[in-house]
Design a protein around this motif. Structure first.
Motif, PDB file in Angstrom:
ATOM      1  N   UNK A  21       0.781  -1.226   0.000  1.00 17.95           N
ATOM      2  CA  UNK A  21       0.000   0.000   0.000  1.00 17.95           C
ATOM      3  C   UNK A  21       0.813   1.278   0.000  1.00 17.95           C
ATOM      4  N   UNK A  22       2.137   1.184  -0.128  1.00 15.52           N
ATOM      5  CA  UNK A  22       2.991   2.374  -0.127  1.00 15.52           C
ATOM      6  C   UNK A  22       2.762   3.206  -1.389  1.00 15.52           C
ATOM      7  N   UNK A  23       3.168   4.462  -1.326  1.00 18.87           N
ATOM      8  CA  UNK A  23       3.015   5.379  -2.451  1.00 18.87           C
ATOM      9  C   UNK A  23       3.867   4.886  -3.627  1.00 18.87           C
ATOM     10  N   UNK A  24       3.238   4.512  -4.743  1.00 19.24           N
ATOM     11  CA  UNK A  24       4.020   4.017  -5.883  1.00 19.24           C
ATOM     12  C   UNK A  24       4.860   5.085  -6.554  1.00 19.24           C
ATOM     13  N   UNK A  25       4.602   6.374  -6.251  1.00 15.19           N
ATOM     14  CA  UNK A  25       5.391   7.464  -6.832  1.00 15.19           C
ATOM     15  C   UNK A  25       6.400   8.025  -5.832  1.00 15.19           C
ATOM     16  N   UNK A  26       6.476   7.432  -4.640  1.00 18.11           N
ATOM     17  CA  UNK A  26       7.392   7.907  -3.606  1.00 18.11           C
ATOM     18  C   UNK A  26       8.836   7.562  -3.916  1.00 18.11           C
ATOM     19  N   UNK A  27       9.741   7.881  -2.978  1.00 18.35           N
ATOM     20  CA  UNK A  27      11.174   7.650  -3.199  1.00 18.35           C
ATOM     21  C   UNK A  27      11.520   6.199  -3.542  1.00 18.35           C
ATOM     22  N   UNK A  28      10.809   5.260  -2.972  1.00 17.20           N
ATOM     23  CA  UNK A  28      11.063   3.844  -3.267  1.00 17.20           C
ATOM     24  C   UNK A  28       9.990   3.262  -4.191  1.00 17.20           C
ATOM     25  N   UNK A  29       9.277   4.140  -4.865  1.00 13.67           N
ATOM     26  CA  UNK A  29       8.154   3.702  -5.697  1.00 13.67           C
ATOM     27  C   UNK A  29       8.587   3.087  -7.007  1.00 13.67           C
ATOM     28  N   UNK A  30       7.646   2.450  -7.657  1.00 14.74           N
ATOM     29  CA  UNK A  30       7.901   1.744  -8.912  1.00 14.74           C
ATOM     30  C   UNK A  30       7.271   2.436 -10.113  1.00 14.74           C
ATOM     31  N   UNK A  31       6.488   3.508  -9.876  1.00 14.68           N
ATOM     32  CA  UNK A  31       5.733   4.122 -10.965  1.00 14.68           C
ATOM     33  C   UNK A  31       6.661   4.912 -11.895  1.00 14.68           C
ATOM     34  N   UNK A  32       6.603   4.650 -13.216  1.00 16.70           N
ATOM     35  CA  UNK A  32       7.452   5.398 -14.154  1.00 16.70           C
ATOM     36  C   UNK A  32       6.912   6.808 -14.376  1.00 16.70           C
ATOM     37  N   UNK A  33       7.702   7.794 -14.023  1.00 22.07           N
ATOM     38  CA  UNK A  33       7.263   9.184 -14.184  1.00 22.07           C
ATOM     39  C   UNK A  33       8.144   9.837 -15.250  1.00 22.07           C
ATOM     40  N   UNK A  34       7.681   9.729 -16.479  1.00 20.00           N
ATOM     41  CA  UNK A  34       8.414  10.295 -17.606  1.00 20.00           C
ATOM     42  C   UNK A  34       8.101  11.782 -17.745  1.00 20.00           C
ATOM     43  N   UNK A  35       8.929  12.467 -18.494  1.00 12.57           N
ATOM     44  CA  UNK A  35       8.758  13.915 -18.672  1.00 12.57           C
ATOM     45  C   UNK A  35       7.423  14.244 -19.334  1.00 12.57           C
ATOM     46  N   UNK A  36       7.017  13.470 -20.340  1.00 15.51           N
ATOM     47  CA  UNK A  36       5.751  13.777 -21.014  1.00 15.51           C
ATOM     48  C   UNK A  36       4.553  13.507 -20.101  1.00 15.51           C
ATOM     49  N   UNK A  37       4.705  12.591 -19.161  1.00 17.99           N
ATOM     50  CA  UNK A  37       3.657  12.309 -18.176  1.00 17.99           C
ATOM     51  C   UNK A  37       3.454  13.527 -17.280  1.00 17.99           C
ATOM     52  N   UNK A  38       4.548  14.070 -16.773  1.00 16.04           N
ATOM     53  CA  UNK A  38       4.478  15.258 -15.916  1.00 16.04           C
ATOM     54  C   UNK A  38       3.919  16.446 -16.700  1.00 16.04           C
ATOM     55  N   UNK A  39       4.380  16.628 -17.927  1.00 15.72           N
ATOM     56  CA  UNK A  39       3.894  17.739 -18.755  1.00 15.72           C
ATOM     57  C   UNK A  39       2.383  17.639 -18.981  1.00 15.72           C
ATOM     58  N   UNK A  40       1.897  16.428 -19.185  1.00 10.58           N
ATOM     59  CA  UNK A  40       0.452  16.250 -19.400  1.00 10.58           C
ATOM     60  C   UNK A  40      -0.326  16.593 -18.132  1.00 10.58           C
ATOM     61  N   UNK A  41       0.174  16.170 -16.980  1.00  7.65           N
ATOM     62  CA  UNK A  41      -0.494  16.506 -15.717  1.00  7.65           C
ATOM     63  C   UNK A  41      -0.535  18.019 -15.512  1.00  7.65           C
ATOM     64  N   UNK A  42       0.568  18.683 -15.747  1.00  6.82           N
ATOM     65  CA  UNK A  42       0.645  20.137 -15.562  1.00  6.82           C
ATOM     66  C   UNK A  42      -0.333  20.847 -16.502  1.00  6.82           C
ATOM     67  N   UNK A  43      -0.393  20.392 -17.752  1.00  7.49           N
ATOM     68  CA  UNK A  43      -1.239  21.058 -18.738  1.00  7.49           C
ATOM     69  C   UNK A  43      -2.720  20.756 -18.554  1.00  7.49           C
ATOM     70  N   UNK A  44      -3.063  19.505 -18.203  1.00  6.40           N
ATOM     71  CA  UNK A  44      -4.454  19.085 -18.191  1.00  6.40           C
ATOM     72  C   UNK A  44      -5.079  18.933 -16.805  1.00  6.40           C
ATOM     73  N   UNK A  45      -4.275  18.581 -15.821  1.00  4.31           N
ATOM     74  CA  UNK A  45      -4.801  18.304 -14.478  1.00  4.31           C
ATOM     75  C   UNK A  45      -3.926  18.953 -13.396  1.00  4.31           C
ATOM     76  N   UNK A  46      -3.675  20.262 -13.492  1.00  5.66           N
ATOM     77  CA  UNK A  46      -2.733  20.894 -12.548  1.00  5.66           C
ATOM     78  C   UNK A  46      -3.172  20.800 -11.088  1.00  5.66           C
ATOM     79  N   UNK A  47      -4.482  20.757 -10.847  1.00  7.40           N
ATOM     80  CA  UNK A  47      -4.962  20.716  -9.468  1.00  7.40           C
ATOM     81  C   UNK A  47      -4.727  19.370  -8.807  1.00  7.40           C
TER      82      UNK A  47
END
Length: 198
Positions: A21-47
């Motif tokens: 149940x740990x945060x998959x995006x945390x320091x030991x997380x497994x979630x792939x956070x690519x640059x285009x993923x972050x850009x999409x969040x910022x542009x479409x879902x900033x909140x």
């Protein structure tokens, strides 16, 4: 009327977190956070970016889709354990728990009442849509109230973990219509579904 939107990251095999149940995006997380993923969040879902990410990325945009976020105790406690008592101070933030007696941040609302009744009341109020952050137990209890699914599908599988909905969700087949999709070069896909009226 406002909609309840389950906006959640999931693997290809339908898990939102590992077995612990740990945060998959945390320091030991497994979630792939690519640059285009972050850009999409910022542009479409900033909140939907937590406060520390908004600060790091200099995001000040108001909510495009949501003005309220709902989460369960376990999800909330992940942030508290990381020293973040309110990851979403730019949104109305409700935490559902029958065991917590207080919240370390006065801006976060602790709700011990029935989640279904609370969501039905929120839907009648003025405002933008309501973001169901998770976790699986809260999503399971609110299964019948979800109007829209926005799945951020990562290009990975886990084999085992915490599913989109806890086993507390009742067997109740629902039909959904795909209304939007965005495929990123890094492999992530954003899928938006609305529930077909029963």
């Amino acid at each position: 009327m406002r909609r309840l939107v389950y906006y959640i990251a999931t693997t290809l095999d339908g898990f939102i977190a590992g077995p612990d149940g740990a945060d998959p995006t945390g320091p030991d997380g497994f979630w792939p956070i690519a640059e285009d993923y972050v850009q999409h969040l910022v542009a479409e879902y900033p909140e939907t970016l937590p406060v520390q990410a908004r600060q790091a990325l200099s995001v000040t945009a108001d909510g495009v889709h949501f003005d309220t976020v709902l989460e369960g105790r376990r999800s909330y406690e992940i942030g508290v354990a990381a020293g973040i008592n309110d990851a979403y101070p730019h949104l109305r933030h409700l935490v559902f728990s029958r065991t917590l007696t207080e919240i370390p941040d006065p801006a976060v609302e602790l709700v011990a009442d029935d989640p279904v009744a609370t969501v039905r009341e929120l839907k009648q109020q003025e405002g933008k849509d309501i973001w169901l952050l998770g976790g699986a137990e809260l999503a399971g209890s609110l299964y019948a109230e979800i109007d829209t699914l926005i799945l951020k599908v990562g290009a990975l599988t886990l084999g085992e973990g915490i599913p989109l909905f806890s086993r507390q969700a009742t067997f109740d087949p629902r039909t959904w219509t795909l209304v939007d999709h965005t495929a990123l070069r890094s492999g992530a896909v954003f899928l938006t579904y609305t529930r077909v009226n029963d």
